[in-house]
Design a protein around this motif. Structure first.
Motif, PDB file in Angstrom:
ATOM      1  N   SER A   1     -27.145 -56.629 -58.006  1.00 15.02           N
ATOM      2  CA  SER A   1     -27.514 -57.094 -56.822  1.00 15.02           C
ATOM      3  C   SER A   1     -28.651 -58.438 -56.232  1.00 15.02           C
ATOM      4  O   SER A   1     -28.594 -58.781 -55.872  1.00 15.02           O
ATOM      5  N   ASN A   2     -28.398 -58.505 -57.736  1.00 15.16           N
ATOM      6  CA  ASN A   2     -29.122 -59.992 -57.124  1.00 15.16           C
ATOM      7  C   ASN A   2     -30.473 -60.409 -56.704  1.00 15.16           C
ATOM      8  O   ASN A   2     -30.860 -61.265 -56.403  1.00 15.16           O
ATOM      9  N   PHE A   3     -31.302 -59.320 -57.784  1.00 15.64           N
ATOM     10  CA  PHE A   3     -32.737 -58.457 -56.524  1.00 15.64           C
ATOM     11  C   PHE A   3     -33.847 -59.321 -58.352  1.00 15.64           C
ATOM     12  O   PHE A   3     -34.839 -59.790 -57.778  1.00 15.64           O
ATOM     13  N   ASP A   4     -33.036 -59.139 -59.059  1.00 15.28           N
ATOM     14  CA  ASP A   4     -34.483 -59.273 -60.056  1.00 15.28           C
ATOM     15  C   ASP A   4     -33.840 -60.060 -61.141  1.00 15.28           C
ATOM     16  O   ASP A   4     -33.048 -60.535 -62.182  1.00 15.28           O
ATOM     17  N   PRO A   5     -34.312 -61.638 -60.570  1.00 16.09           N
ATOM     18  CA  PRO A   5     -33.862 -63.308 -61.568  1.00 16.09           C
ATOM     19  C   PRO A   5     -34.738 -62.881 -62.802  1.00 16.09           C
ATOM     20  O   PRO A   5     -35.159 -62.773 -63.618  1.00 16.09           O
ATOM     21  N   VAL A   6     -33.484 -63.423 -64.034  1.00 17.56           N
ATOM     22  CA  VAL A   6     -34.347 -64.072 -65.294  1.00 17.56           C
ATOM     23  C   VAL A   6     -34.536 -65.232 -64.610  1.00 17.56           C
ATOM     24  O   VAL A   6     -33.422 -66.301 -64.463  1.00 17.56           O
ATOM     25  N   PRO A   7     -34.966 -65.972 -64.970  1.00 21.11           N
ATOM     26  CA  PRO A   7     -35.720 -67.458 -65.162  1.00 21.11           C
ATOM     27  C   PRO A   7     -35.387 -68.391 -65.707  1.00 21.11           C
ATOM     28  O   PRO A   7     -34.492 -68.134 -66.770  1.00 21.11           O
ATOM     29  N   PRO A   8     -34.543 -69.722 -65.327  1.00 24.74           N
ATOM     30  CA  PRO A   8     -34.218 -70.939 -66.587  1.00 24.74           C
ATOM     31  C   PRO A   8     -34.932 -71.094 -67.950  1.00 24.74           C
ATOM     32  O   PRO A   8     -36.177 -70.812 -67.557  1.00 24.74           O
ATOM     33  N   ARG A   9     -34.376 -71.435 -68.811  1.00 24.12           N
ATOM     34  CA  ARG A   9     -35.280 -71.019 -70.002  1.00 24.12           C
ATOM     35  C   ARG A   9     -34.906 -72.354 -70.438  1.00 24.12           C
ATOM     36  O   ARG A   9     -33.630 -72.486 -70.916  1.00 24.12           O
ATOM     37  N   ASP A  10     -35.635 -72.880 -71.588  1.00 27.26           N
ATOM     38  CA  ASP A  10     -35.349 -74.418 -72.560  1.00 27.26           C
ATOM     39  C   ASP A  10     -35.799 -73.929 -73.555  1.00 27.26           C
ATOM     40  O   ASP A  10     -37.763 -72.902 -73.412  1.00 27.26           O
TER      41      ASP A  10
ATOM     42  N   THR B   1     -41.805 -75.576 -78.844  1.00 28.13           N
ATOM     43  CA  THR B   1     -43.340 -74.946 -77.613  1.00 28.13           C
ATOM     44  C   THR B   1     -43.682 -73.368 -77.181  1.00 28.13           C
ATOM     45  O   THR B   1     -44.529 -73.431 -75.610  1.00 28.13           O
ATOM     46  N   ASP B   2     -43.348 -72.559 -78.172  1.00 29.34           N
ATOM     47  CA  ASP B   2     -43.818 -71.658 -77.360  1.00 29.34           C
ATOM     48  C   ASP B   2     -44.096 -70.946 -76.024  1.00 29.34           C
ATOM     49  O   ASP B   2     -44.514 -70.150 -75.470  1.00 29.34           O
ATOM     50  N   ASN B   3     -42.192 -70.960 -75.268  1.00 32.29           N
ATOM     51  CA  ASN B   3     -41.958 -70.434 -73.732  1.00 32.29           C
ATOM     52  C   ASN B   3     -41.933 -69.132 -74.451  1.00 32.29           C
ATOM     53  O   ASN B   3     -41.398 -68.657 -75.222  1.00 32.29           O
ATOM     54  N   GLU B   4     -42.728 -68.084 -73.358  1.00 31.66           N
ATOM     55  CA  GLU B   4     -42.260 -67.023 -73.474  1.00 31.66           C
ATOM     56  C   GLU B   4     -41.347 -66.380 -72.092  1.00 31.66           C
ATOM     57  O   GLU B   4     -40.693 -66.403 -71.669  1.00 31.66           O
ATOM     58  N   ILE B   5     -40.130 -66.072 -73.488  1.00 29.47           N
ATOM     59  CA  ILE B   5     -39.293 -66.078 -72.498  1.00 29.47           C
ATOM     60  C   ILE B   5     -38.435 -64.301 -73.797  1.00 29.47           C
ATOM     61  O   ILE B   5     -39.147 -63.722 -74.458  1.00 29.47           O
ATOM     62  N   THR B   6     -38.832 -63.894 -72.674  1.00 24.61           N
ATOM     63  CA  THR B   6     -37.636 -61.781 -72.880  1.00 24.61           C
ATOM     64  C   THR B   6     -36.389 -61.770 -73.146  1.00 24.61           C
ATOM     65  O   THR B   6     -35.686 -62.869 -72.261  1.00 24.61           O
ATOM     66  N   ASP B   7     -36.000 -60.812 -73.589  1.00 24.96           N
ATOM     67  CA  ASP B   7     -34.590 -60.241 -73.773  1.00 24.96           C
ATOM     68  C   ASP B   7     -34.567 -59.600 -72.423  1.00 24.96           C
ATOM     69  O   ASP B   7     -34.777 -59.044 -71.961  1.00 24.96           O
ATOM     70  N   VAL B   8     -32.776 -58.938 -72.436  1.00 23.97           N
ATOM     71  CA  VAL B   8     -32.839 -58.144 -71.200  1.00 23.97           C
ATOM     72  C   VAL B   8     -33.723 -57.065 -71.027  1.00 23.97           C
ATOM     73  O   VAL B   8     -34.408 -56.584 -70.163  1.00 23.97           O
ATOM     74  N   LEU B   9     -34.305 -56.294 -72.368  1.00 25.54           N
ATOM     75  CA  LEU B   9     -35.153 -55.100 -72.562  1.00 25.54           C
ATOM     76  C   LEU B   9     -36.687 -55.564 -72.689  1.00 25.54           C
ATOM     77  O   LEU B   9     -36.726 -54.336 -72.369  1.00 25.54           O
ATOM     78  N   ASP B  10     -36.604 -56.715 -71.668  1.00 26.03           N
ATOM     79  CA  ASP B  10     -38.590 -57.354 -71.442  1.00 26.03           C
ATOM     80  C   ASP B  10     -38.556 -57.324 -73.086  1.00 26.03           C
ATOM     81  O   ASP B  10     -39.947 -57.674 -73.167  1.00 26.03           O
ATOM     82  N   PHE B  11     -38.296 -57.181 -74.431  1.00 21.58           N
ATOM     83  CA  PHE B  11     -39.052 -57.789 -75.227  1.00 21.58           C
ATOM     84  C   PHE B  11     -38.873 -59.123 -75.402  1.00 21.58           C
ATOM     85  O   PHE B  11     -38.231 -60.075 -75.730  1.00 21.58           O
ATOM     86  N   PRO B  12     -40.259 -59.534 -76.193  1.00 21.17           N
ATOM     87  CA  PRO B  12     -40.506 -61.448 -76.430  1.00 21.17           C
ATOM     88  C   PRO B  12     -39.499 -61.134 -77.765  1.00 21.17           C
ATOM     89  O   PRO B  12     -39.612 -60.759 -78.623  1.00 21.17           O
ATOM     90  N   LEU B  13     -39.165 -62.488 -77.134  1.00 17.24           N
ATOM     91  CA  LEU B  13     -38.338 -63.760 -78.493  1.00 17.24           C
ATOM     92  C   LEU B  13     -39.004 -64.602 -79.196  1.00 17.24           C
ATOM     93  O   LEU B  13     -40.852 -64.729 -78.625  1.00 17.24           O
ATOM     94  N   PRO B  14     -38.839 -64.888 -80.128  1.00 18.72           N
ATOM     95  CA  PRO B  14     -39.909 -65.390 -80.695  1.00 18.72           C
ATOM     96  C   PRO B  14     -40.462 -66.965 -80.654  1.00 18.72           C
ATOM     97  O   PRO B  14     -39.634 -67.394 -79.035  1.00 18.72           O
ATOM     98  N   GLY B  15     -42.020 -67.136 -81.214  1.00 17.40           N
ATOM     99  CA  GLY B  15     -41.963 -68.419 -79.746  1.00 17.40           C
ATOM    100  C   GLY B  15     -43.676 -68.795 -80.865  1.00 17.40           C
ATOM    101  O   GLY B  15     -43.273 -68.198 -82.183  1.00 17.40           O
TER     102      GLY B  15
END
Length: 119
Positions: A72-81, A105-119
């Motif tokens: 539905s494109n209502f739940d956005p995933v922000p761009p990430r670097d 740079t310790d960007n707070e990035i999560t995967d599809v299930l909202d688990f944080p990725l390493p930083g």
């Protein structure tokens, strides 16, 4: 698009760019021009590496456009670097020991299930 080059036997550069128009063409979604979920339009990856027979030092940059979690494109995933830095030491030709700092740079990035990725 992919590019690889090496200079003077000790420096290499890898670049990769992906562009995709992943539009949902099902009858209901097509009228709104919705994107397929988790299919970003642009992705860029670059790696510079300084190397010799004793090991290598490298720096990586990755960028992924924003997208959506659902159709539905209502739940956005922000761009990430992300930026990674690492080195590998080769005490023997057949053995490499490495160390990497992922997401420098310790960007707070999560995967599809909202688990944080390493930083």
């Amino acid at each position: 698009l992919t590019f690889h080059s090496a200079w003077v036997g000790h420096l290499s550069l890898d670049l990769n760019y992906t562009n995709q128009d992943a539009t949902n063409v099902t009858p209901l979604s097509a009228q709104f021009g919705r994107q397929l979920p988790l299919r970003p339009q642009n992705e860029v990856y670059a790696r510079a590496e300084l190397f010799d027979e004793l090991g290598k030092l490298y720096f990586e940059v990755s960028y992924v456009d924003g997208n959506f979690y659902n159709t539905s494109n209502f739940d956005p995933v922000p761009p990430r670097d992300t930026y990674n830095l690492g080195f590998v030491v080769k005490p023997q030709p057949w053995l490499g020991v490495g160390f990497e700092v992922a997401n420098l740079t310790d960007n707070e990035i999560t995967d599809v299930l909202d688990f944080p990725l390493p930083g």
